[in-house]
Design an enzyme around this catalytic site. Sequence first.
Site, PDB file in Angstrom:
ATOM      1  N   GLN A   1     -49.006  19.158  -6.544  1.00 17.79           N
ATOM      2  CA  GLN A   1     -49.825  20.360  -6.396  1.00 17.79           C
ATOM      3  C   GLN A   1     -49.729  21.259  -7.618  1.00 17.79           C
ATOM      4  OE1 GLN A   1     -47.138  21.523  -3.014  1.00 17.79           O
ATOM      5  NE2 GLN A   1     -47.534  23.592  -3.797  1.00 17.79           N
TER       6      GLN A   1
ATOM      7  N   CYS B   1     -49.730  23.192  -0.752  1.00 16.90           N
ATOM      8  CA  CYS B   1     -48.939  22.141  -0.100  1.00 16.90           C
ATOM      9  C   CYS B   1     -49.524  21.725   1.248  1.00 16.90           C
ATOM     10  CB  CYS B   1     -47.499  22.593   0.069  1.00 16.90           C
ATOM     11  SG  CYS B   1     -47.315  24.105   1.048  1.00 16.90           S
TER      12      CYS B   1
ATOM     13  N   HIS C   1     -43.503  25.980   3.321  1.00 18.92           N
ATOM     14  CA  HIS C   1     -43.900  24.766   2.620  1.00 18.92           C
ATOM     15  C   HIS C   1     -44.227  23.693   3.648  1.00 18.92           C
ATOM     16  CE1 HIS C   1     -44.339  22.176  -0.803  1.00 18.92           C
ATOM     17  NE2 HIS C   1     -43.368  21.365  -0.446  1.00 18.92           N
TER      18      HIS C   1
ATOM     19  N   ASN D   1     -43.077  14.744  -0.567  1.00 16.53           N
ATOM     20  CA  ASN D   1     -43.354  16.078  -1.060  1.00 16.53           C
ATOM     21  C   ASN D   1     -44.580  16.028  -1.969  1.00 16.53           C
ATOM     22  OD1 ASN D   1     -43.057  18.824  -1.556  1.00 16.53           O
ATOM     23  ND2 ASN D   1     -40.882  18.675  -2.038  1.00 16.53           N
TER      24      ASN D   1
END
Length: 451
Positions: A71, A77, A371, A393
Amino acid sequence: MTSRPQSPTASDALTDDVLAEFAAIDDPALRLALNAVTKSGIDESSLDRAKVVATPRVISNRLDDWAITSQKKSGRCWLFSSLNLLRATTRAKLGVKDFEFSQNYAMFWDKFERANFFLTDIIATASEPLDSRLIQFLLADVLGDGGQWDMAVSVYQKHGVIPKEAMPETQASSCTHRMNTQLQTLLRRSALELREQVNSGASSEDLAAIKKAVLGEVWRILVISLGNPPSSFEWEWIDDDKAFHRDGVLTPAEFYDRYVGIDLTNYVCLVDDPRTEHPKGAALTVEHLGNVVGGREIRYINAPMTTIKKLAADAICSGEPVWFGADVSKQGDRDLGLLVGNLHDYSGLFGVDLSTTKEQRVNTGESAMNHAMLFTGVDLADAGTPRRWRVENSWGDEPGDKGFFTMDDAWLSDYVFEVVVKIDALPDDLRPAVASDPIKLPAWDPMGTLA
């Protein structure tokens, strides 16, 4: 009866004697910690090596064999992780290992829809005093990058999805701060103008015209920053067997139907709200939270953590990654790619009890979701009990295991707040909350924090 606190007096001030007493403290442990922290920093000095060694990356049930996404310098996110969930199906349908949707396209529509949502809300709340907590909250939290699961669903249901190459990244999509500040300036000023028009008796037609003009300016800023979102595109690709495919011209909705096909209405967001006033099994929502006018309602089901873990593990074991939201500011190491309970022994380092419960952290603003990521694996003990979780992630491939993180089960209990599961997987005691009237939380409630 509890007496009210008195105003500070001279006796409350720090005296020279008190300061001298603190300064005279001679503690070998303090000196050792001081030397370590001033040289290496707090996190490095408090890192528990035993915790690192006890958290291997090996996972018994692992789905991922694909590359990570990034990102970059943006707060997208929630879009990256939700699109990463959708692409698990798309990869199989296309016969490719690595595929990305256009996160830029999704952000464009979120920004534009959210501008309309904000202006609509400003008109509806124009009777509120400008200095009220609600109006000041709305003005402070204008068109940021963060979002929630149901907000992502609203974007995909209305605008579909497209491959990354159909609307690639731009400098502004990868580093959103300056674009956001221009949009915020425009919308805050416009909010004041709209409030003045409402309170001066402007007609609904006049207000609609003013709002449309502002949205035209928002559109202009977004197009210049992110590019034009395509209404259709030609789709062709080469699969991993080197075979060429062409599917003609598709709209974003057609691409979703053909290459994703997931019914997003069959998913619900479970939360672990630890506050005693919010019972488990209750439906929750947050007032003034959303991005698409007429879109999906923000709905959570407050569920026990044991249930959340079981449903997430079951989904992974059946071949489906799981979207979740957490507080990644606590007890993690980005370089190592570790999210581990008590990974940093801050209490031991400082010789001060810094322990808190999850409920205490939520009630005091110490912790909230910030997140969103994706569970792509779970390590189960012989009895089927989760021990570790593998996490996809969206911070690029440098941290952890080429961008994938390892989380232990204790960290999940302490810092995970949301997990998305299929409605038909819910146990009987949670099913009524899918359709029941939710408890309405104020706009500034911690459960409304955006990832």
